[in-house]
Design a protein around this motif. Structure first.
Motif, mmCIF file in Angstrom:
data_model
loop_
_atom_site.group_PDB
_atom_site.id
_atom_site.type_symbol
_atom_site.label_atom_id
_atom_site.label_comp_id
_atom_site.label_asym_id
_atom_site.label_seq_id
_atom_site.Cartn_x
_atom_site.Cartn_y
_atom_site.Cartn_z
ATOM 1 N N UNK A 2 6.171 4.485 1.860
ATOM 2 C CA UNK A 2 5.891 5.800 2.446
ATOM 3 C C UNK A 2 6.803 6.873 1.849
ATOM 4 N N UNK A 3 6.226 8.066 1.625
ATOM 5 C CA UNK A 3 7.055 9.177 1.143
ATOM 6 C C UNK A 3 6.396 10.513 1.471
ATOM 7 N N UNK A 44 2.207 14.728 13.883
ATOM 8 C CA UNK A 44 0.828 14.330 13.595
ATOM 9 C C UNK A 44 0.810 13.304 12.464
ATOM 10 N N UNK A 45 1.511 13.595 11.378
ATOM 11 C CA UNK A 45 1.551 12.671 10.247
ATOM 12 C C UNK A 45 2.338 11.408 10.593
ATOM 13 N N UNK A 46 3.371 11.547 11.400
ATOM 14 C CA UNK A 46 4.143 10.371 11.809
ATOM 15 C C UNK A 46 3.263 9.404 12.593
ATOM 16 N N UNK A 47 2.434 9.942 13.495
ATOM 17 C CA UNK A 47 1.555 9.092 14.299
ATOM 18 C C UNK A 47 0.525 8.385 13.417
ATOM 19 N N UNK A 48 -0.019 9.102 12.438
ATOM 20 C CA UNK A 48 -0.977 8.490 11.523
ATOM 21 C C UNK A 48 -0.302 7.381 10.724
ATOM 22 N N UNK A 49 0.924 7.651 10.248
ATOM 23 C CA UNK A 49 1.644 6.675 9.433
ATOM 24 C C UNK A 49 1.949 5.403 10.212
ATOM 25 N N UNK A 50 2.339 5.546 11.474
ATOM 26 C CA UNK A 50 2.637 4.370 12.291
ATOM 27 C C UNK A 50 1.395 3.493 12.449
ATOM 28 N N UNK A 51 0.252 4.126 12.710
ATOM 29 C CA UNK A 51 -0.982 3.362 12.870
ATOM 30 C C UNK A 51 -1.398 2.723 11.549
ATOM 31 N N UNK A 52 -1.206 3.450 10.455
ATOM 32 C CA UNK A 52 -1.531 2.921 9.131
ATOM 33 C C UNK A 52 -0.678 1.690 8.834
ATOM 34 N N UNK A 53 0.625 1.817 9.046
ATOM 35 C CA UNK A 53 1.530 0.710 8.732
ATOM 36 C C UNK A 53 1.257 -0.510 9.606
ATOM 37 N N UNK A 73 0.847 -1.189 0.000
ATOM 38 C CA UNK A 73 0.000 0.000 0.000
ATOM 39 C C UNK A 73 0.884 1.241 0.000
ATOM 40 N N UNK A 74 0.457 2.284 -0.676
ATOM 41 C CA UNK A 74 1.187 3.542 -0.680
ATOM 42 C C UNK A 74 0.639 4.497 0.369
ATOM 43 N N UNK A 75 1.533 5.291 0.966
ATOM 44 C CA UNK A 75 1.121 6.270 1.973
ATOM 45 C C UNK A 75 1.972 7.514 1.771
ATOM 46 N N UNK A 76 1.326 8.616 1.386
ATOM 47 C CA UNK A 76 2.041 9.856 1.082
ATOM 48 C C UNK A 76 1.501 10.977 1.962
ATOM 49 N N UNK A 77 2.402 11.704 2.632
ATOM 50 C CA UNK A 77 2.012 12.870 3.412
ATOM 51 C C UNK A 77 2.844 14.058 2.955
ATOM 52 N N UNK A 114 -3.249 9.338 0.844
ATOM 53 C CA UNK A 114 -2.344 10.476 0.706
ATOM 54 C C UNK A 114 -2.981 11.750 1.244
ATOM 55 N N UNK A 115 -2.118 12.638 1.726
ATOM 56 C CA UNK A 115 -2.538 13.979 2.120
ATOM 57 C C UNK A 115 -2.269 14.890 0.930
ATOM 58 N N UNK A 116 -3.291 15.433 0.282
ATOM 59 C CA UNK A 116 -3.079 16.213 -0.934
ATOM 60 C C UNK A 116 -2.179 17.430 -0.699
#
Length: 337
Positions: free
Chosen positions: A96-97, A75-84, A64-68, A123-125
């Motif tokens: 992730x990128x 804030x984005x780091x916490x979301x990414x950890x939960x996503x992963x 899965x791709x995850x872009x912020x 992704x966060x636009x």
């Protein structure tokens, strides 16, 4: 579609799992004919260590791709950890990128994600970027462009109203400033609209100032200094994020406006906000919930293209010290939801 296992390869080739493993690892004493038979089974079934090659053969990616915009924002780091974490528990890896909030960089990253390939993308636009239209499940996070769907975000208008109501209704603050956030971003505009709607119910209340700027500790300090130098009269500050609140509180402290003089509320309720001095009162939707729900929605969408769009997350207020709340004995009120 079930993921092909090494046991499937072994059964198809008519060998033991141990023999199939030897072929994959290039070890053991096996005849050339056996090795070739196993390789043919791997080719036919789509099993291979190389994920990209496996995707081409089986027409199924397990990434899965995850872009912020910027992972330096906790804030984005916490979301990414939960996503992963959620993706990993379902057998997916996460690619992730960062876009650095640059539309051109976002376009390049999206192309790379598709080439990898990824099965779905959250992704966060980037500000100013066009809506992403991809042949894979795609989910915009936290600040989608107006009308863009599907998207997962909070009710930003309700979040802004919640912060303003606590400051004005509970504490009696009447001149409230809003600091931070990108002016064009939809969540920024909706939060400020929520603040204005609440303050309009109090005849003597007003939005004293709106100062947009970078979401960082240094950015928060600069925004506070700009507010102080502007001559605007204010008795409370709503910060676009807890990170901005950290810088704002330091600047207020340095200006002799410590706890009890100016009420401060942030957004996101980061883990560090509980131990910050003073602890930060903050509006949150739960970063872990947001990341987990994003991953779960994408995984469902990969298997079922008719998955309904996710519902907006409901904000809640974590009450702590920075707004001026204290318990009857003078101790800080613990965070509540």
């Amino acid at each position: 579609m079930r993921r092909v296992t090494l046991q499937d390869v072994a059964a198809d080739a008519g060998v033991s799992r141990a023999a199939a493993s030897m072929v994959v690892r290039g070890t053991g004493r096996l005849s050339d004919q056996t090795r070739e038979r196993v390789r043919q089974s791997m080719e036919k079934l789509g099993y291979i260590y190389n994920r990209n090659a496996a995707s081409l053969r089986s027409n199924r990616s397990w990434t899965l791709g995850f872009i912020v915009t910027d992972f330096s924002n906790p804030y984005f780091s916490a979301i990414a950890l939960a996503f992963e974490k959620a993706a990993s528990s379902a057998g997916y890896m996460t690619l992730i990128s960062n876009t650095f909030d640059e539309p051109e960089h976002q376009d390049a990253l999206v192309t790379t994600m598709l080439e990898s390939p990824v099965a779905g993308l959250a992704y966060v636009p980037a500000l100013g970027a066009a809506s992403v239209d991809l042949p894979i499940p795609t989910l915009a996070l936290t600040r989608p462009a107006a009308g863009e769907r599907p998207a997962l975000s909070s009710d930003a208008h309700a979040a802004g109203a919640m912060a303003a109501e606590h400051l004005a209704g509970v504490h009696g603050f009447r001149r409230i400033a809003y600091l931070g956030g990108a002016a064009p971003a939809l969540p920024t505009r909706e939060r400020i609209a929520g603040v204005r709607a609440v303050l309009a119910r109090y005849p003597d209340a007003a939005l004293a100032a709106v100062v947009h700027g970078q979401t960082s500790i240094d950015g928060g300090a600069r925004l506070a200094e700009e507010l102080l130098q502007s001559g605007s009269e204010f008795d409370a500050v709503i910060c676009h994020s807890d990170v901005i609140a950290y810088g704002v509180l330091r600047a207020l402290h340095d200006a002799g406006l410590g706890l009890g003089r100016i009420g401060v509320i942030g957004f996101d309720s980061l883990a560090a906000s509980e131990v910050f001095i003073p602890s930060i009162t903050s509006v949150s939707v739960g970063t872990a919930d947001l990341g987990r729900l994003a991953a779960e929605w994408l995984i469902r969408a990969v298997d079922d293209a008719t998955t309904d769009p996710p519902l907006p997350l409901t904000p809640f207020l974590d009450v702590r010290e920075s707004c001026g709340c204290t318990a009857p004995d003078g101790r800080p009120i613990p965070g509540t939801a």
